[in-house]
Structures are given as C-alpha cells and as structure tokens.
Design a protein around this motif. Sequence first.
Motif, PDB file in Angstrom:
ATOM      1  N   THR A 193     -52.253  80.742  -2.969  1.00  0.00           N
ATOM      2  CA  THR A 193     -53.468  79.963  -3.237  1.00  0.00           C
ATOM      3  C   THR A 193     -53.252  78.471  -3.027  1.00  0.00           C
ATOM      4  OG1 THR A 193     -54.210  81.666  -4.767  1.00  0.00           O
ATOM      5  CG2 THR A 193     -55.242  79.508  -4.989  1.00  0.00           C
ATOM      6  N   PHE A 194     -52.033  77.991  -3.247  1.00  0.00           N
ATOM      7  CA  PHE A 194     -51.751  76.596  -2.899  1.00  0.00           C
ATOM      8  C   PHE A 194     -50.382  76.492  -2.237  1.00  0.00           C
ATOM      9  CE2 PHE A 194     -49.625  76.706  -6.980  1.00  0.00           C
ATOM     10  CZ  PHE A 194     -48.594  75.790  -6.878  1.00  0.00           C
ATOM     11  N   ASN A 195     -50.265  75.543  -1.335  1.00  0.00           N
ATOM     12  CA  ASN A 195     -49.068  75.333  -0.515  1.00  0.00           C
ATOM     13  C   ASN A 195     -48.704  76.578   0.293  1.00  0.00           C
ATOM     14  OD1 ASN A 195     -47.075  73.298   0.221  1.00  0.00           O
ATOM     15  ND2 ASN A 195     -45.560  74.642  -0.703  1.00  0.00           N
ATOM     16  N   GLY A 196     -49.693  77.424   0.559  1.00  0.00           N
ATOM     17  CA  GLY A 196     -49.447  78.650   1.312  1.00  0.00           C
ATOM     18  C   GLY A 196     -49.651  78.460   2.802  1.00  0.00           C
ATOM     19  N   LYS A 197     -48.818  79.122   3.575  1.00  0.00           N
ATOM     20  CA  LYS A 197     -48.977  79.088   5.030  1.00  0.00           C
ATOM     21  C   LYS A 197     -50.164  79.952   5.451  1.00  0.00           C
ATOM     22  CE  LYS A 197     -44.244  78.115   6.479  1.00  0.00           C
ATOM     23  NZ  LYS A 197     -43.101  78.581   7.310  1.00  0.00           N
ATOM     24  N   ILE A 198     -50.874  79.469   6.460  1.00  0.00           N
ATOM     25  CA  ILE A 198     -52.059  80.180   6.945  1.00  0.00           C
ATOM     26  C   ILE A 198     -51.645  81.177   8.023  1.00  0.00           C
ATOM     27  CG2 ILE A 198     -54.368  79.935   7.906  1.00  0.00           C
ATOM     28  CD1 ILE A 198     -53.927  78.499   5.220  1.00  0.00           C
ATOM     29  N   HIS A 199     -52.039  82.441   7.837  1.00  0.00           N
ATOM     30  CA  HIS A 199     -51.739  83.478   8.821  1.00  0.00           C
ATOM     31  C   HIS A 199     -52.992  84.049   9.484  1.00  0.00           C
ATOM     32  CE1 HIS A 199     -47.499  83.578   7.664  1.00  0.00           C
ATOM     33  NE2 HIS A 199     -47.885  83.624   6.406  1.00  0.00           N
ATOM     34  N   SER A 200     -54.159  83.762   8.918  1.00  0.00           N
ATOM     35  CA  SER A 200     -55.397  84.255   9.516  1.00  0.00           C
ATOM     36  C   SER A 200     -56.549  83.349   9.088  1.00  0.00           C
ATOM     37  CB  SER A 200     -55.683  85.700   9.080  1.00  0.00           C
ATOM     38  OG  SER A 200     -56.276  85.743   7.796  1.00  0.00           O
ATOM     39  N   LYS A 201     -57.694  83.541   9.715  1.00  0.00           N
ATOM     40  CA  LYS A 201     -58.870  82.734   9.385  1.00  0.00           C
ATOM     41  C   LYS A 201     -59.389  83.019   7.981  1.00  0.00           C
ATOM     42  CE  LYS A 201     -60.488  82.187  14.153  1.00  0.00           C
ATOM     43  NZ  LYS A 201     -61.578  82.456  15.125  1.00  0.00           N
ATOM     44  N   ARG A 202     -58.961  84.133   7.397  1.00  0.00           N
ATOM     45  CA  ARG A 202     -59.425  84.469   6.046  1.00  0.00           C
ATOM     46  C   ARG A 202     -58.978  83.426   5.014  1.00  0.00           C
ATOM     47  NH1 ARG A 202     -57.794  89.573   7.932  1.00  0.00           N
ATOM     48  NH2 ARG A 202     -55.734  89.193   7.013  1.00  0.00           N
ATOM     49  N   ALA A 203     -57.925  82.680   5.347  1.00  0.00           N
ATOM     50  CA  ALA A 203     -57.424  81.669   4.410  1.00  0.00           C
ATOM     51  C   ALA A 203     -57.482  80.267   4.999  1.00  0.00           C
ATOM     52  CB  ALA A 203     -55.993  82.007   4.008  1.00  0.00           C
ATOM     53  N   PRO A 235     -59.706  70.177   7.094  1.00  0.00           N
ATOM     54  CA  PRO A 235     -59.456  70.588   8.468  1.00  0.00           C
ATOM     55  C   PRO A 235     -58.249  71.533   8.557  1.00  0.00           C
ATOM     56  CG  PRO A 235     -58.697  68.355   8.105  1.00  0.00           C
ATOM     57  CD  PRO A 235     -59.394  68.758   6.853  1.00  0.00           C
ATOM     58  N   THR A 236     -58.057  72.126   9.700  1.00  0.00           N
ATOM     59  CA  THR A 236     -57.023  73.146   9.873  1.00  0.00           C
ATOM     60  C   THR A 236     -55.637  72.510   9.975  1.00  0.00           C
ATOM     61  OG1 THR A 236     -57.397  73.073  12.259  1.00  0.00           O
ATOM     62  CG2 THR A 236     -58.612  74.724  10.997  1.00  0.00           C
ATOM     63  N   LYS A 237     -54.635  73.364  10.162  1.00  0.00           N
ATOM     64  CA  LYS A 237     -53.241  72.955  10.396  1.00  0.00           C
ATOM     65  C   LYS A 237     -52.602  72.282   9.186  1.00  0.00           C
ATOM     66  CE  LYS A 237     -53.823  72.566  15.394  1.00  0.00           C
ATOM     67  NZ  LYS A 237     -53.699  71.722  16.599  1.00  0.00           N
ATOM     68  N   ARG A 238     -52.940  72.772   8.007  1.00  0.00           N
ATOM     69  CA  ARG A 238     -52.208  72.353   6.820  1.00  0.00           C
ATOM     70  C   ARG A 238     -52.171  73.528   5.841  1.00  0.00           C
ATOM     71  NH1 ARG A 238     -52.476  68.759   3.011  1.00  0.00           N
ATOM     72  NH2 ARG A 238     -51.724  70.482   1.753  1.00  0.00           N
ATOM     73  N   ASN A 239     -51.274  73.464   4.877  1.00  0.00           N
ATOM     74  CA  ASN A 239     -51.164  74.533   3.879  1.00  0.00           C
ATOM     75  C   ASN A 239     -52.369  74.535   2.940  1.00  0.00           C
ATOM     76  OD1 ASN A 239     -48.701  75.044   5.038  1.00  0.00           O
ATOM     77  ND2 ASN A 239     -47.471  74.377   3.304  1.00  0.00           N
ATOM     78  N   THR A 240     -52.492  75.621   2.200  1.00  0.00           N
ATOM     79  CA  THR A 240     -53.635  75.762   1.292  1.00  0.00           C
ATOM     80  C   THR A 240     -53.568  74.760   0.140  1.00  0.00           C
ATOM     81  OG1 THR A 240     -52.433  77.501   0.121  1.00  0.00           O
ATOM     82  CG2 THR A 240     -54.044  78.198   1.774  1.00  0.00           C
TER      83      THR A 240
END
Length: 397
Positions: free
Chosen positions: A120-130, A134-139
């Motif tokens: 939920t936080f500081n997580g790597k993005i593996h799909s559009k579901r998360a 803007p994009t290209k940063r952790n949750t």
Amino acid sequence: MEGIETLAMACSDSTCNFKPIKLHRRPLGPEDVEIDIKFCGVCHTDLHTAANHVAGVQDPTQYPCVPGHEIAGVCVRVGDFVSKVKVGDKVGVGYLVDSCHRCKHCKHNNEQKCKKRTDTFNGKIHSKRAATYPTKRNTLGGYSNKMVVHEHFVISIPESMPLEYAGPLMCAGVTTYTPLKKYGVKSGSKVGIIGLGGLGVLGIKLASALGAEVTAISRSNRKREKALGFGADNFLASSDSEAMRNSAKSLDIVLNTIPAAHDWTVYQRLLRKGGKQILIGVHAGYAGAMMANRVKDVSVKSAFIGGVENTQEVVNLCAKNEIYPQIELIPVQQLNSAFSALDSSNDSGKRYVLDLESLKEDILDNYNASPANLGPNETSLNYISVAKQMFRILFFY
C-alpha cells in the motif's frame, strides 16, 4: 484524465519529520473504488519503512514517503464495473493494493506471498491496478485524505464497527489472526503471546476469541494486571528463571511480537513437542525464519500479514465479538511524536490512529511540529545477521 488531488503527511528522508503536502491519486478506473479516508493507524512497519530500517535487505525507501496501511473510510465513488462495494459503504484497505491474481499464492488467497504484490505504500508497481499519478514512482499510503484502490483489495467494514477501530485490524489483526488460523488454534489450545504492544494485545484478544488458553509473556511482572485485563488467562515474566523452567513444554503456539532484535531462543523451551514459535516483529531473526522455512519445515516460523480473505475474516470476527484494539486517536500534528513513541518500544499496548479530519489545507503554510526523536536502528536487518539467524534455525530448530 486529471488525477484526484489530496493532502498527505509525508517525510522527505529517514529522520521521519512528517509535514503536510499536496499530491494526486490516479483517476478512477472501471474497477476502482475512491475512498474518503477518515482514519489511518500508525504501525511499526510504517516506522521501519519511513526510517529506511529495511534497506539492508531490500530496496531503499523512496522519498517523499507517505506511509499508512491501516486505512478506514467511506466509499465516495466507484468505477463502472465495481460490484463489491457501493457509495456510502464503510470500507478499508490493509497492507496490499495489488498482486498478480494468477500465481498459486493468489489462487489460494495468500496475496501477501505473491512475488508481484504491491504494498500500500512504498510498493513497486507491477500493473495498472496499482498505478500512481503521476506514474513511475512507488505507492503512497494512507496518511492522506483520499485513496483510489482496485476493488479486490477493498475490505468491507461492518456497519456496527466504529471506523476508528477498524484500521489496526487490517494489519495487527490479520498478522496475529493468520498464524492462529493456520496452525489450528481452537478451544483447548495453549497459546503464548510475547510482547504487550499493539500486536500483542490484539493477539491475546483474538486467541481468546478462538477458545485458546492464553499466556501473556513479558520481561517483568509490571504488565501482569494489564495483560489479564486484556483477556489473558495466565502471565509469565520471562526474567523469572524459575517461572520459565516451570512453564517448559506447556504451549502449543507462541506468537512473538517483539519488534527489535532479541534472543528469541529462550522461548523455544516453552513449546510442547511439535509446537511452533512464530516471529512477527521485524528483525533479523524474523527474516532468518522466513528464509529457513523455504529450505525445510522448522519449529521457528515467521508470519507476514495475510491475504484479503483472512483480512475480511478477522474484521468480521472482531465486529461479531466486539474485539477492538486499544487505540489513541491523534491529530496529524502529533504524528512525529507517535513515531518517537513507537521507536522507543510503545510499552502502552495501544495503537496510534491518525484522525484525518485534522489534515486540512489551512495547515499547509503554518504547520509547526517538533521532529521525531528516533534512536538507532535496532532491527539488525542486514544480510550477514539474517544469514546467521537462518543457519541457527536450520541446524538447531
């Protein structure tokens, strides 16, 4: 499409000096739920990540960091394909906001074990579901006013449960419930709970609700009355060598919630034949147990949160039995102080919960709070310490 603007409490480095900032959540997708966050628990894992304590064994924390995975609020908007919840429902989000949905772990409702899970936080993005915006940063987590999350990872909060109590159940609750369920705790089971912080207190309450005889274990007798008040049947001071000898081979399961490096081996003598000690607090022994069990089945285990199904189960169980964590509701202005208290071991047994009604735009320009006062990292989380713990477990336990 424009992102959804929100306020959040963020730190810019490992000193954990939190300040309010503006950020954006992604636009609502067809399977997404938009949540107005009312409360968010403050967890030891928030501290470990925000303070970069785990950099010795995983990627460093990405800053600015917005922690928070004990999220409780109200659904205010849903995507066109959402069927799990509706506008106006009380909802929450725990440790996870995505997983692959295809691996064996996901198919068996253990999304927390998925190699492509997104925290939920500081997580790597593996799909559009998360996806972030803007994009290209952790949750970015729940110390904020709003969140957008895929419906699969939304937890329904029963109407009878006060929202401020719900968040910790989706972390501390499921973290203690999952091993109790996995190892078959039921009426007649004898369970020990080591540590009387927020995790330990919920562990006592949940084990009792499942019918177990519960022994609370702490360093001294100072917390005896408090532990018995939380529902423990017995109390054991680990500094009392005679009491420890008399309690040898008396427990089926021991949940060890201590969140710093310590000698966990002294508790092994409390286990009956076939018993298990489950390490829950994050330290080198915890990581060593996780690695050792990938090699063979040993008596020292580690437990890491739980999947969506178990999270919903524990929330429902707590609502039915009116099991609530001990909490202290705090405004965002006291967040740094809460981190200082967590870092100094949080002997009170309570969970700090942020009241996010206090996070308003008028504090952006005049926020004034003392920085957190953090001590040295006591997790011993580095590859050498973890390897030593792993081999110790493999060869002796």
